[in-house]
Design an enzyme around this catalytic site. Structure first.
Site, short mmCIF file in Angstrom:
data_model
loop_
_atom_site.label_atom_id
_atom_site.label_comp_id
_atom_site.label_asym_id
_atom_site.label_seq_id
_atom_site.Cartn_x
_atom_site.Cartn_y
_atom_site.Cartn_z
N SER A 180 0.96 -1.32 0.19
CA SER A 180 -0.30 -0.20 -0.01
C SER A 180 1.17 1.27 0.31
O SER A 180 1.52 1.90 0.40
CB SER A 180 -1.12 0.08 0.89
OG SER A 180 -2.02 -1.05 1.53
N GLY A 191 -1.04 4.12 -0.11
CA GLY A 191 -1.79 5.96 0.15
C GLY A 191 -2.08 6.13 -0.89
O GLY A 191 -2.71 5.46 -1.28
N GLU A 220 -0.92 7.61 -3.25
CA GLU A 220 -0.16 6.76 -4.23
C GLU A 220 -0.69 5.60 -4.88
O GLU A 220 -0.09 5.32 -6.46
CB GLU A 220 1.19 6.88 -3.86
CG GLU A 220 2.11 8.65 -3.71
CD GLU A 220 2.75 8.39 -3.13
OE1 GLU A 220 3.56 7.27 -2.92
OE2 GLU A 220 3.42 9.74 -3.30
N GLY A 221 -1.30 4.74 -4.11
CA GLY A 221 -1.67 3.49 -4.82
C GLY A 221 -1.71 2.56 -4.85
O GLY A 221 -1.23 2.91 -3.26
N GLY A 258 -6.26 -1.35 3.88
CA GLY A 258 -5.88 -2.30 3.58
C GLY A 258 -5.99 -3.02 3.65
O GLY A 258 -6.63 -4.47 3.35
N ASP A 259 -7.69 -3.25 4.78
CA ASP A 259 -8.08 -4.57 4.83
C ASP A 259 -8.81 -5.64 4.06
O ASP A 259 -9.61 -6.45 3.14
CB ASP A 259 -9.55 -4.78 6.30
CG ASP A 259 -8.41 -4.09 7.16
OD1 ASP A 259 -7.27 -4.26 7.61
OD2 ASP A 259 -8.83 -3.39 8.34
#
Length: 310
Positions: free
Chosen positions: A216, A218, A220-221, A247-248
């Site tokens: 991850s 954030g 930025e993809g 993220g989950d």
């Protein structure tokens, strides 16, 4: 069936305030409390999409009573292992004006060896019916170093791919134990490996035997790194919202595709990025927006270049 294990669950408490001023006093409407922890957030997303799932977690103390009641009301199939230590709390304060979220996570209480054995027994009982095993979230302070490798080992011995989302030294132990997929964020990867460059850090996990690293970034993809190379996915424009369950949701996407037999890293990356973005649009972790197919259509995937994130 997707089997999720949450070694350090939490009662998630969420408050929305107009503007968070550190050191100040705030008023908020009644907060929302729900059974959480990364593995349970994964299970909620999977369950909402009609995919069979079973969530295993520990529960204890006064917070555990509220935790268990909310989880039962949610309808997510689950098994709770009773422990002496109280279920920890995770507090999220959403700043409506700035559109960001401040999180305070209690560390949790380490179960006894007998309580960990009871959790492992529940995993072993359900593993023959599982197509994917997801182990997600932090470990409580003092947890046995071999806990994660043992859980991964029983999955591998059962012929079940194992997806792990954790941090710190546990991330390296998961790689060495043979996890199929690891899903750190950039800070967690750098902390665990001591390598600042994300591709080099992810490649070091591949070298330890991991099949796929979903990283991850954030806004930025996300990156997908395999032995064949690295791909970078991102939306055409960043989204504002609550990132706590992003993220989950990515892990849930990966688990669902793995359960369907999908192993193409580009397809997994595209879906994981879309579900992660769709989670940002929701007020609570464990949910994704129904607009995820539209978001997936807006995802661009290309070979990674260090100049990609801007």
């Amino acid at each position: 069936m997707i089997l999720t294990v949450t070694p350090n669950p939490a009662l998630d408490l969420t408050w929305h305030v107009e503007h968070l001023a550190f050191g100040g006093s705030h008023r908020a409407d009644a907060g929302i409390a729900r059974a959480g922890g990364k593995g349970l957030n994964v299970a909620r997303v999977v369950h909402a999409h009609g995919v069979p799932v079973a969530a295993i977690a520990t529960v204890g103390g006064g917070t555990g009573v509220e935790f268990a009641a909310e989880l039962s009301a949610s309808g997510v199939p689950h098994v709770l292992v009773e422990v002496a230590g109280a279920t920890r709390r995770s507090i999220a304060v959403v700043d409506e004006q700035r559109g960001d979220t401040t999180i305070v996570n209690e560390r949790g209480v380490n179960p006894s060896d007998a309580e960990w054995a009871a959790l492992l027994a529940e995993v072993l009982e359900r593993l023959p019916s599982a197509s994917v095993l997801v182990i997600s979230g932090s470990l409580p302070p003092g947890a046995p170093d071999q806990l994660l490798p043992v859980l991964i080992g029983v999955g591998r011995d059962g012929g079940v791919p194992v997806i792990v989302d954790t941090s710190g030294p546990a991330l390296l132990r998961a790689a060495d134990a043979g996890a199929s997929v690891l899903k750190p964020n950039a800070a967690e990867l750098a902390e665990a490996t001591g390598i600042a460059d994300p591709i080099e850090g992810a490649t070091s996990l591949i070298d330890r035997g991991v099949e796929l690293v979903l990283l991850s970034l954030g806004a930025e993809g996300m990156l997908a790194v395999t032995a064949s190379g690295a791909l970078h996915a991102r939306l055409d424009a960043p989204l504002a919202g609550n990132p706590t369950g992003a993220g989950d949701a990515a892990v849930a996407a990966c688990a669902v595709l793995f359960a369907e037999g999908e192993r193409d890293s580009e397809r997994i990356l595209r879906r994981a990025t879309a579900w992660s973005a769709a989670a940002v649009l929701m007020p609570l972790a464990g949910e994704i927006s129904d607009t995820w197919p539209e978001l997936e259509a807006r995802v661009t995937v290309r070979p990674y270049s260090p100049k990609d994130p801007e």
